[in-house]
Design a protein around this motif. Sequence first.
Motif, short mmCIF file in Angstrom:
data_model
loop_
_atom_site.label_atom_id
_atom_site.label_comp_id
_atom_site.label_asym_id
_atom_site.label_seq_id
_atom_site.Cartn_x
_atom_site.Cartn_y
_atom_site.Cartn_z
N PRO A 35 45.16 10.98 42.75
CA PRO A 35 46.32 10.73 43.60
C PRO A 35 46.75 9.27 43.68
O PRO A 35 47.74 8.95 44.32
N GLU A 36 46.02 8.35 43.02
CA GLU A 36 46.34 6.93 43.14
C GLU A 36 47.68 6.54 42.53
O GLU A 36 48.29 5.57 42.93
N GLY A 37 48.11 7.28 41.50
CA GLY A 37 49.36 6.96 40.82
C GLY A 37 49.22 5.77 39.89
O GLY A 37 50.17 5.01 39.70
N ILE A 38 48.06 5.60 39.27
CA ILE A 38 47.81 4.48 38.37
C ILE A 38 48.13 4.91 36.94
O ILE A 38 47.67 5.95 36.48
N LEU A 39 48.91 4.09 36.25
CA LEU A 39 49.27 4.37 34.86
C LEU A 39 48.23 3.76 33.92
O LEU A 39 47.84 2.60 34.09
N TRP A 40 47.80 4.53 32.92
CA TRP A 40 46.82 4.07 31.95
C TRP A 40 47.33 2.83 31.21
O TRP A 40 46.58 1.89 30.95
N ASP A 41 48.60 2.78 30.89
CA ASP A 41 49.17 1.68 30.10
C ASP A 41 49.43 0.42 30.92
O ASP A 41 49.79 -0.61 30.35
N ASP A 42 49.27 0.47 32.23
CA ASP A 42 49.53 -0.68 33.09
C ASP A 42 48.24 -1.47 33.30
O ASP A 42 47.49 -1.23 34.24
N ASP A 43 47.97 -2.40 32.40
CA ASP A 43 46.72 -3.17 32.47
C ASP A 43 46.61 -4.00 33.74
O ASP A 43 45.51 -4.37 34.15
N ASN A 44 47.72 -4.31 34.40
CA ASN A 44 47.68 -5.07 35.66
C ASN A 44 47.06 -4.27 36.79
O ASN A 44 46.68 -4.83 37.82
N SER A 45 46.96 -2.95 36.63
CA SER A 45 46.36 -2.10 37.66
C SER A 45 44.84 -2.09 37.59
O SER A 45 44.18 -1.51 38.45
N PHE A 46 44.29 -2.73 36.56
CA PHE A 46 42.84 -2.71 36.35
C PHE A 46 42.29 -4.13 36.38
O PHE A 46 42.97 -5.09 36.05
N SER A 47 41.00 -4.25 36.76
CA SER A 47 40.32 -5.54 36.77
C SER A 47 39.86 -5.92 35.37
O SER A 47 39.75 -7.09 35.04
N GLY A 48 39.55 -4.90 34.56
CA GLY A 48 39.07 -5.17 33.21
C GLY A 48 38.91 -3.88 32.43
O GLY A 48 39.20 -2.79 32.92
#
Length: 185
Positions: free
Chosen positions: A149-162
């Motif tokens: 349910p977070e709505g995080i896109l796999w291609d959006d590297d800014n959504s991840f720390s690493g």
Amino acid sequence: MAPAKPAQEMREKGPTAQARPPDPVFPAPKKGELELQISGKEIAANGLTVQVLFRPYPKARHKKGQTAAEAKKVQTLSPTCLRIGVNTIQAVIENAPDGIYEFRSAQMSSQAEVSCVTTIHGSSSAPIVKKLGTRKLGSNGYIFKVLMPEGILWDDDNSFSGSLEDSESITKFRTETGLVWKEYK
């Protein structure tokens, strides 16, 4: 009083008054937890439809990456698809349980350049609208992946720390929440 004659009226109004076909009427966009809007000149001619591949990934397990066996448990979903404009279609998943959703193009007769926008009504209070940009789609073409349910896109590297990559997978993570998302090659 005699009724007006249509031929006489046409002569009086001139050639510009000829009847033209009415503009097409499209349904209003539909609301759902996951919405994808695709626009492009060739959409109507190419018969674009959208297919969604779903892998269950409960939020309680988001701190562990999926195993290879879990990643292979894929269900094919048929979203509600509407033509909401001359060159625009919308694909909607009305209720999106926790998991990974991969949107793909299907049944296209040839490649088309399209622009894509997604609206995610996940766990946040306000909808998340993401412009996915322009891409060339063909039959069975990748559009995007999203974790609900977070709505995080796999291609959006800014959504991840690493991220980590090995010979069989790519793992992306968020240190502040403990989220681990693993995709197998």
